[in-house]
Scaffold this active site. Structure first.
Site, PDB file in Angstrom:
ATOM      1  N   ARG A 172       0.815  -1.207  -0.040  1.00 28.40           N
ATOM      2  CA  ARG A 172       0.097  -0.165  -0.122  1.00 28.40           C
ATOM      3  C   ARG A 172       1.094   1.082   0.149  1.00 28.40           C
ATOM      4  O   ARG A 172       1.528   1.583   0.960  1.00 28.40           O
ATOM      5  CB  ARG A 172      -0.968   0.117   1.126  1.00 28.40           C
ATOM      6  CG  ARG A 172      -1.885   1.100   1.293  1.00 28.40           C
ATOM      7  CD  ARG A 172      -2.898   0.916   2.608  1.00 28.40           C
ATOM      8  NE  ARG A 172      -4.032   1.635   2.568  1.00 28.40           N
ATOM      9  CZ  ARG A 172      -4.017   3.109   3.332  1.00 28.40           C
ATOM     10  NH1 ARG A 172      -2.859   3.275   4.227  1.00 28.40           N
ATOM     11  NH2 ARG A 172      -4.807   4.069   3.226  1.00 28.40           N
ATOM     12  N   SER A 240     -12.925  -3.909  -0.693  1.00 28.66           N
ATOM     13  CA  SER A 240     -13.455  -3.385   0.607  1.00 28.66           C
ATOM     14  C   SER A 240     -14.771  -3.049   0.588  1.00 28.66           C
ATOM     15  O   SER A 240     -15.399  -2.569  -0.654  1.00 28.66           O
ATOM     16  CB  SER A 240     -12.516  -1.982   0.655  1.00 28.66           C
ATOM     17  OG  SER A 240     -11.471  -1.930   0.573  1.00 28.66           O
ATOM     18  N   LYS A 269      -5.190   5.179   8.448  1.00 26.50           N
ATOM     19  CA  LYS A 269      -6.053   5.467   7.531  1.00 26.50           C
ATOM     20  C   LYS A 269      -7.294   6.488   8.088  1.00 26.50           C
ATOM     21  O   LYS A 269      -8.293   5.937   8.696  1.00 26.50           O
ATOM     22  CB  LYS A 269      -6.865   4.423   6.670  1.00 26.50           C
ATOM     23  CG  LYS A 269      -7.574   4.665   5.458  1.00 26.50           C
ATOM     24  CD  LYS A 269      -8.436   3.384   4.893  1.00 26.50           C
ATOM     25  CE  LYS A 269      -9.539   3.556   4.138  1.00 26.50           C
ATOM     26  NZ  LYS A 269      -9.145   4.601   2.736  1.00 26.50           N
TER      27      LYS A 269
HETATM   28  C1  LIG Z   1      -7.843  -5.995   3.026  1.00 28.14           C
HETATM   29  C2  LIG Z   1      -8.185  -4.523   2.982  1.00 28.14           C
HETATM   30  N1  LIG Z   1      -9.277  -4.256   3.190  1.00 28.14           N
HETATM   31  C3  LIG Z   1      -9.685  -2.732   2.992  1.00 28.14           C
HETATM   32  C4  LIG Z   1      -8.743  -2.150   2.273  1.00 28.14           C
HETATM   33  C5  LIG Z   1      -9.055  -0.549   2.276  1.00 28.14           C
HETATM   34  O1  LIG Z   1      -9.289  -0.292   0.674  1.00 28.14           O
HETATM   35  P1  LIG Z   1      -9.781   1.148   0.558  1.00 28.14           P
HETATM   36  O2  LIG Z   1     -11.125   1.348   1.160  1.00 28.14           O
HETATM   37  O3  LIG Z   1      -9.698   1.134  -1.156  1.00 28.14           O
HETATM   38  O4  LIG Z   1      -8.828   2.084   1.258  1.00 28.14           O
HETATM   39  P2  LIG Z   1      -7.423   2.469   0.800  1.00 28.14           P
HETATM   40  O5  LIG Z   1      -6.454   1.395   1.356  1.00 28.14           O
HETATM   41  O6  LIG Z   1      -7.111   2.407  -0.712  1.00 28.14           O
HETATM   42  O7  LIG Z   1      -6.839   3.653   1.483  1.00 28.14           O
HETATM   43  C6  LIG Z   1      -7.249  -2.500   2.261  1.00 28.14           C
HETATM   44  N2  LIG Z   1      -6.575  -1.709   1.741  1.00 28.14           N
HETATM   45  N3  LIG Z   1      -7.099  -3.990   2.391  1.00 28.14           N
HETATM   46  C1  LIG Z   2      -5.971   0.087   4.894  1.00 24.67           C
HETATM   47  C2  LIG Z   2      -6.989   0.376   5.709  1.00 24.67           C
HETATM   48  N1  LIG Z   2      -8.479  -0.040   5.373  1.00 24.67           N
HETATM   49  C3  LIG Z   2      -9.185   0.256   6.310  1.00 24.67           C
HETATM   50  C4  LIG Z   2     -10.705   0.168   6.221  1.00 24.67           C
HETATM   51  O1  LIG Z   2     -11.524   0.451   7.123  1.00 24.67           O
HETATM   52  O2  LIG Z   2     -11.142   0.107   4.952  1.00 24.67           O
HETATM   53  S1  LIG Z   2      -8.546   0.418   7.791  1.00 24.67           S
HETATM   54  C5  LIG Z   2      -7.009   0.466   7.181  1.00 24.67           C
HETATM   55  C6  LIG Z   2      -5.780   0.670   7.923  1.00 24.67           C
HETATM   56  C7  LIG Z   2      -5.221  -0.657   8.510  1.00 24.67           C
HETATM   57  O3  LIG Z   2      -4.196  -0.491   9.325  1.00 24.67           O
HETATM   58  P1  LIG Z   2      -3.855  -0.311  10.864  1.00 24.67           P
HETATM   59  O4  LIG Z   2      -3.912  -2.001  10.977  1.00 24.67           O
HETATM   60  O5  LIG Z   2      -2.618  -0.065  11.112  1.00 24.67           O
HETATM   61  O6  LIG Z   2      -5.003   0.142  11.403  1.00 24.67           O
END
Ligand SMILES: Cc1ncc(COP(=O)(O)OP(=O)(O)O)c(N)n1
Ligand SMILES: Cc1nc(C(=O)O)sc1CCOP(=O)(O)O
Ligand SMILES: [Mg+2]
Length: 341
Positions: A172, A240, A269
Site C-alpha cells: 500500500r 473493501s 487510514k
Molecule cells: C484487506 C483490505 N481491506 C480494506 C482495505 C481498504 O481499501 P480502500 O477502501 O480502497 O482504502 P485504501 O487502502 O485504498 O486507502 C484494504 N486496503 N485492504
Molecule cells: C488500509 C485500511 N483500510 C481500512 C478500512 O477500514 O477499510 S482501515 C486501514 C488501515 C489498516 O491499518 P492498521 O492495521 O494500522 O489499522
C-alpha cells in the site's frame, strides 16, 4: 486507480533517482498507465518513518544505495539486481517501464519463480495453486504501508514478518511517485516470492501487473471490481466493503475476498469508517466470500474476530510499528492459530 486522495499515508514526490529518505505525507498519487489491450496474466532499502528516526526493530535507517549490501534472496547483487526477463512476461512489461535508472530486478511471474511449493502447491505437490485459490493464506495479511515503514529497503521488515509465518502481503503506497512505488513493489515481490507468500497491490492494477503480483485490492472509490475482474480474470481480487450490500456486490463482481472494516479507527487510514464487530458480523453473514477484517486490529482482537466469522485479519501498524515486527507478526500467527483451533 485509487479514489481522489485516500488519506492516512502519503509521500512528498521525490526526484529521480530515488531520494535517500522520502518523507511520507498526505498528498497526490501518480499513475502508471496500462497500455490498451494489455494481456493480463498471473503472474533494498530501509528508511522507516518513525519519529525517532529509527527503523522497525530499532535499527538505523539505511539509504537506497545500500540495496546491494544485504541480499534477501541469496543474490549477491541484492534485491534489485538485474534479472533476464522472460519475453512476454510481466517482467518484460515492467522493463518497458524502467526509465532511465535501469533497475531491472523484477521477479518473474509467480508461476515461474521456483517458489511454487511454498507458494501453495496443490495436494499432489506438483502444480502451483492459482492465486485465486489461495485465500486461506490471508489469515494474517500484512499491509506493507509505505506511509508507516518508509521508502527504505523492505527486506528487514518483510524478512522478519514472512519468516514469522505471514503468508500474504498487501503493498500500500499512497502518494508515492510511480517510479519509486514500482521499485519498492518490485522488491516486495521478490521477497514475497522468495517466501512463497502472496503479494496483493493496493489500488493499482497497473502496478500489480508491472511487478507480477498475485492480485490487487480495490475499494469502493477505486477502479470498479467488475472492471478489474474483466481485465485480470486470474488475478486475486480483494474488495473493501462496509455493508452487506457492498459485500454482495463484490461477490457478484467476481471478488475472491472482501476486506471489511474498520473494526476501529486507526491512524493508518484517517478516513476509515468504523463498522465495529457487529458490522463485520453482518458482512460475514451476507457473503460466501472470505471476509478479512481490517482497521486498528491487535492480537487481542483475534478470538472475537474469529468467532465473528472472519477468515483473516489485515494488519498494518500493530506489526509495522512494533518494536520487533517479526515478533509481532509471530504473535498474530500464533493467536490466529489458537483462535482457529
Ligand atoms: C484487506 C483490505 N481491506 C480494506 C482495505 C481498504 O481499501 P480502500 O477502501 O480502497 O482504502 P485504501 O487502502 O485504498 O486507502 C484494504 N486496503 N485492504
Ligand atoms: C488500509 C485500511 N483500510 C481500512 C478500512 O477500514 O477499510 S482501515 C486501514 C488501515 C489498516 O491499518 P492498521 O492495521 O494500522 O489499522
Ligand atoms: Mg483503495
Amino acid at each position: 486507480m485509487s479514489g481522489p486522495r485516500s488519506k492516512g499515508s502519503g509521500a512528498a514526490p521525490g526526484p529521480a533517482p530515488v531520494p535517500r529518505e522520502t518523507a511520507i505525507r498526505p498528498g497526490g498519487q501518480q499513475r502508471m498507465p496500462v497500455p490498451a489491450g494489455t494481456v493480463i496474466r498471473p503472474g533494498g532499502w530501509w528508511t522507516p518513518m518513525s519519529p525517532e528516526g529509527r527503523g522497525p526493530g530499532g535499527g538505523p535507517s539505511r539509504g537506497p544505495e545500500s540495496v546491494g549490501d544485504a541480499p534477501p534472496t541469496g543474490d549477491p547483487r541484492g534485491p534489485l539486481a538485474p534479472q533476464r526477463p522472460d519475453p512476454g512476461s510481466a517482467d518484460a512489461t515492467a522493463k518497458a517501464h524502467e526509465g532511465a535508472q535501469g533497475l531491472t530486478g523484477l521477479e518473474p511471474p509467480a508461476a515461474t519463480t521456483g517458489a511454487e511449493d511454498a507458494a501453495g502447491a496443490d495436494a499432489d505437490g506438483r502444480a502451483p495453486r492459482a492465486p485465486r485459490r489461495r485465500t486461506g493464506e490471508l489469515a494474517v495479511y500484512f499491509v506493507y504501508d509505505v506511509g508507516l515503514v518508509g521508502t527504505g529497503d523492505p527486506a528487514p521488515v518483510l524478512e522478519a514478518v514472512l519468516g514469522a509465518g505471514v503468508r500474504a502481503v498487501q503493498f500500500r503506497a499512497k502518494a508515492v511517485p510511480d517510479g519509486l512505488a514500482y521499485r519498492l513493489a518490485r522488491a516486495v515481490r521478490r521477497l514475497t516470492a522468495h517466501h512463497g507468500a502472496l503479494l496483493v497491490i493496493n489500488d493499482r492494477l497497473d502496478l500489480a501487473l508491472a511487478v507480477g503480483a498475485d492480485g490487487v485490492h480495490v475499494g469502493q472509490d477505486d477502479l470498479p471490481a467488475d472492471v478489474v475482474r474483466r481485465l485480470w480474470p486470474d488475478g486475486l481480487l480483494g474488495v473493501s466493503v462496509r455493508t452487506p450490500a457492498e459485500a454482495r456486490a463484490a461477490e457478484a463482481a467476481g471478488a475472491d475476498y472482501v476486506g471489511a472494516g474498520a473494526l476501529r479507527s486507526t491512524a493508518t487510514k484517517d478516513d476509515a469508517r468504523v463498522i465495529g464487530l457487529q458490522g463485520l458480523e453482518r458482512v460475514a453473514a451476507a457473503t460466501r466470500l472470505p471476509v478479512v477484517a481490517i482497521g486498528g486490529i491487535t492480537v487481542a482482537d483475534l478470538p472475537a474476530l474469529r468467532r465473528a466469522g472472519m477468515a483473516g485479519v489485515a494488519v498494518a501498524s500493530a506489526i509495522a510499528r512494533a518494536p520487533d515486527p517479526g515478533r509481532a507478526a509471530a504473535a498474530f500467527v500464533r493467536a490466529w492459530q489458537r483462535a482457529s483451533g
